[in-house]
Scaffold this active site. Structure first.
Site, PDB file in Angstrom:
ATOM      1  N   TYR A  92       6.145  13.629 -17.664  1.00 46.43           N
ATOM      2  CA  TYR A  92       6.860  14.912 -17.600  1.00 46.43           C
ATOM      3  C   TYR A  92       8.289  14.675 -17.109  1.00 46.43           C
ATOM      4  CZ  TYR A  92       8.277  19.606 -16.153  1.00 46.43           C
ATOM      5  OH  TYR A  92       8.958  20.787 -15.997  1.00 46.43           O
ATOM      6  N   SER A 102     -10.999  11.072  18.773  1.00 50.77           N
ATOM      7  CA  SER A 102     -12.194  11.616  18.137  1.00 50.77           C
ATOM      8  C   SER A 102     -13.194  10.536  17.759  1.00 50.77           C
ATOM      9  CB  SER A 102     -11.789  12.366  16.884  1.00 50.77           C
ATOM     10  OG  SER A 102     -11.302  11.443  15.926  1.00 50.77           O
ATOM     11  N   GLY A 103     -12.759   9.281  17.795  1.00 49.23           N
ATOM     12  CA  GLY A 103     -13.642   8.228  17.331  1.00 49.23           C
ATOM     13  C   GLY A 103     -13.260   7.792  15.927  1.00 49.23           C
ATOM     14  N   GLY A 104     -12.451   8.605  15.264  1.00 44.32           N
ATOM     15  CA  GLY A 104     -11.998   8.245  13.922  1.00 44.32           C
ATOM     16  C   GLY A 104     -10.838   7.264  13.975  1.00 44.32           C
ATOM     17  N   VAL A 105     -10.445   6.782  12.798  1.00 41.73           N
ATOM     18  CA  VAL A 105      -9.383   5.787  12.716  1.00 41.73           C
ATOM     19  C   VAL A 105      -8.035   6.351  13.171  1.00 41.73           C
ATOM     20  CG1 VAL A 105      -8.261   4.135  11.171  1.00 41.73           C
ATOM     21  CG2 VAL A 105     -10.504   4.994  10.621  1.00 41.73           C
ATOM     22  N   ASP A 106      -7.705   7.552  12.678  1.00 40.88           N
ATOM     23  CA  ASP A 106      -6.348   8.055  12.875  1.00 40.88           C
ATOM     24  C   ASP A 106      -5.991   8.247  14.345  1.00 40.88           C
ATOM     25  OD1 ASP A 106      -6.693   8.161  10.206  1.00 40.88           O
ATOM     26  OD2 ASP A 106      -6.797  10.345  10.076  1.00 40.88           O
ATOM     27  N   SER A 107      -6.881   8.882  15.096  1.00 40.28           N
ATOM     28  CA  SER A 107      -6.547   9.138  16.497  1.00 40.28           C
ATOM     29  C   SER A 107      -6.532   7.826  17.282  1.00 40.28           C
ATOM     30  CB  SER A 107      -7.496  10.161  17.109  1.00 40.28           C
ATOM     31  OG  SER A 107      -8.815   9.688  17.099  1.00 40.28           O
ATOM     32  N   GLU A 113       2.416   3.604 -12.674  1.00 40.14           N
ATOM     33  CA  GLU A 113       1.812   3.553 -11.341  1.00 40.14           C
ATOM     34  C   GLU A 113       0.307   3.350 -11.356  1.00 40.14           C
ATOM     35  OE1 GLU A 113       3.027   6.069 -12.951  1.00 40.14           O
ATOM     36  OE2 GLU A 113       2.152   8.003 -12.452  1.00 40.14           O
TER      37      GLU A 113
END
Ligand code: XMP
Length: 512
Positions: free
Chosen positions: A83, A223-228, A171
């Protein structure tokens, strides 16, 4: 902060994020702006080059997305994709028409000029098409540099203006030479240098955090997650003990999870971490609640309450660190990742006001996979970095029906077996999420000579790239057999195990 930047203007293609990632993978920093970003904002961003993404519209549609045309006067190289190509032709005085034959999927590209954008691409190569329009005539000053059987102009160039356009998608993985083409744009045409690395990101981010925070304290919810966890480690590297982490055990975490997180952050990284065991509070509020959305609300609200209570006890805190990622913040036309909803329970607006805190979000420029690379570069263990996503409401939405301590215990034990066997079979990394669910029904069984009337555990394992769509994982029968066998033998109160073979859509990954 980053010296050389590429701007991706988003016209709604499902691949827009992929373009930005490919650029970053080539060690050049890139960001996505919506197609209608004001020219002042684009000028301020100061890109070394602009990429116009694809999109589902036709340039002749009423309301078709059109950018500020001044981008063509900035004097920087522009690459239009699909596009983006039609748009370039349309805006600069060419002609676009509906193709008689749409080209979707694989096509053979014949290179006619390999002097710059297509440098190093073989004369005949495979590309991935996805469009309905075609260019009839390109504006003056452009000449075709490649064609396919259906498109006499599959790629064009105006060397003088340094404008280029591709009818296909460089891509996507299905265009094998796509990365080389994008690299030619970055390095040969925009004259970028491949200097953006995670190490340079870490150094810049640390300096920025230090400068911003000065002598104030920072609080971060874990939180136990990766990000935090990655956010906490990065902020800790920058300001050390001025960071306090608060980890709330909400009583619906997985087996051993609270301890693992605490151990890693306290022992490996020597952080200040406050662990609050709030299980009882949460379970009391969840008593008798069966409705999934109510469970979510209760857990979300209670989390904020506990977090606030703890944060208020701290002295001299000026900032709250959050693990917001790039997909949460971009005003993308095309994509709002699952994280947009995932993060809703971390709604800390009230706390910011009450404690007059400012936010710091050091990951807000990164994609999930980049966060993993960052975590690794910061020396975090694989176990935390490559964890499967885990929902904020935790096991509460995998405990169908009422959430009680007893049912949670059964679920935890079964879940631990599922994960253990999946890891043992070497499947953990190829699976997006694997877990156990306890159903709100009982079924009849026979154990020894006795009739039993016990719980049913459903095993869910899915493959996915982003959690938006998913398919059930084709786990080998032996592994499923082992999981079932172990759960029934080792977990008291379970006499039946079933495997969930539904895809998303129409099902969801979680059962509630
Ligand atoms: P579904 O079940 O909607 O899940 O296919 C998609 C992804 O989102 C996660 N999920 C949640 N995460 N709070 C969260 O933090 C929630 O309420 C929630 N619901 C679903 C789910 O685990 C999967 O990764």
């Amino acid at each position: 902060m980053h010296e050389e930047k590429i701007l991706v203007l988003d016209f709604g293609s499902q691949y827009t994020q992929l373009i930005a990632r490919r650029v970053r993978e080539s060690s050049v920093y890139s960001e996505i702006f919506p197609f209608n970003a004001p020219i002042e904002k684009i000028r301020d961003f100061n890109p070394k080059g602009i990429i116009l993404s694809g999109g589902p519209s036709s340039v002749y549609d009423p309301g078709a997305p059109i950018p500020d045309l001044k981008i063509f006067n900035l004097g920087v190289p522009i690459l239009g994709i699909c596009y983006g190509m039609q748009l370039m032709a349309h805006c600069l005085g060419g002609e676009v028409a509906r193709a008689q034959k749409c080209e979707y999927g694989r096509a053979e590209l014949f290179v006619d000029d390999d002097s710059d954008l297509l440098w190093g691409v073989s004369k005949k190569t495979v590309v991935w098409m996805s469009h309905g329009d075609r260019i009839e005539k390109f504006p003056q000053g452009f000449h075709p540099i490649a064609h396919t059987d259906n498109s006499p102009i599959a790629a064009v160039a105006s060397k003088e203006k340094r404008f280029y356009a591709l009818q296909f998608h460089p891509e996507v993985a299905h265009t094998p030479m796509g990365t080389s083409i994008l690299k030619n744009f970055l390095f040969k045409i925009c004259d970028c240098k491949p200097t953006w690395t995670m190490r340079s990101f870490i150094d810049t981010a640390k300096n920025e955090i230090k400068e911003k925070v000065k002598d104030k304290g920072v609080v971060c919810g874990i939180s136990g997650g990766v990000d935090s966890a990655v956010t906490a480690v990065l902020v800790h590297e920058a300001i050390g003990k001025a960071l306090t982490c608060i980890f709330v055990d909400n009583g619906v975490l997985r087996e051993g999870e609270a301890k693992k997180v605490e151990d890693t952050l306290r022992k490996n990284f020597h952080m200040n971490i406050i662990c609050v065991n709030a299980s009882e509070r949460f379970l009391k509020r969840l008593k008798g609640v069966k409705d999934p959305e109510r469970k979510r609300k209760i857990i979300g609200n209670e989390f904020i309450r506990v977090f606030e209570e703890e944060a208020m006890k701290l002295k001299n805190v000026g900032f709250l660190a959050q693990g917001t990622l790039y997909p949460d913040v971009i005003e993308s036309v095309s994509f709002k990742g699952p994280s947009a909803t995932i993060k809703s329970h971390h709604n800390v607006g009230g706390l910011l006001k009450k404690m007059k805190l400012k936010l710091i979000e050091p990951l807000r420029e990164l994609f999930k996979d980049e966060v993993r690379v960052l975590g690794r570069d910061l020396g975090m263990p694989d176990e935390i970095i490559n964890r499967h996503p885990f929902p904020g409401p935790g096991l509460a939405i995998r405990c169908l029906g009422e959430v009680t301590e007893k049912r949670l215990q059964i679920l935890r034990e079964a879940d631990a077996i599922v994960l253990e066997e999946i890891k043992k079979a070497g499947l953990y990394r190829t699976i997006w999420q694997a877990f156990a669910v306890i159903l709100p029904v009982k079924s009849v069984g026979v154990m020894g000579d006795e009739r039993t009337y016990d719980n049913v555990i459903a095993v869910r394992a899915v493959t996915s790239v982003d959690g938006m769509t998913a398919d059930w994982a084709q786990i080998p029968y032996e592994v499923l057999g082992k999981i079932s066998n172990r759960i029934i033998n080792e977990v008291r109160g379970v006499n039946r195990v079933v495997y969930d073979i539904s895809s998303k859509p129409p099902s969801t990954i979680e059962w509630e």
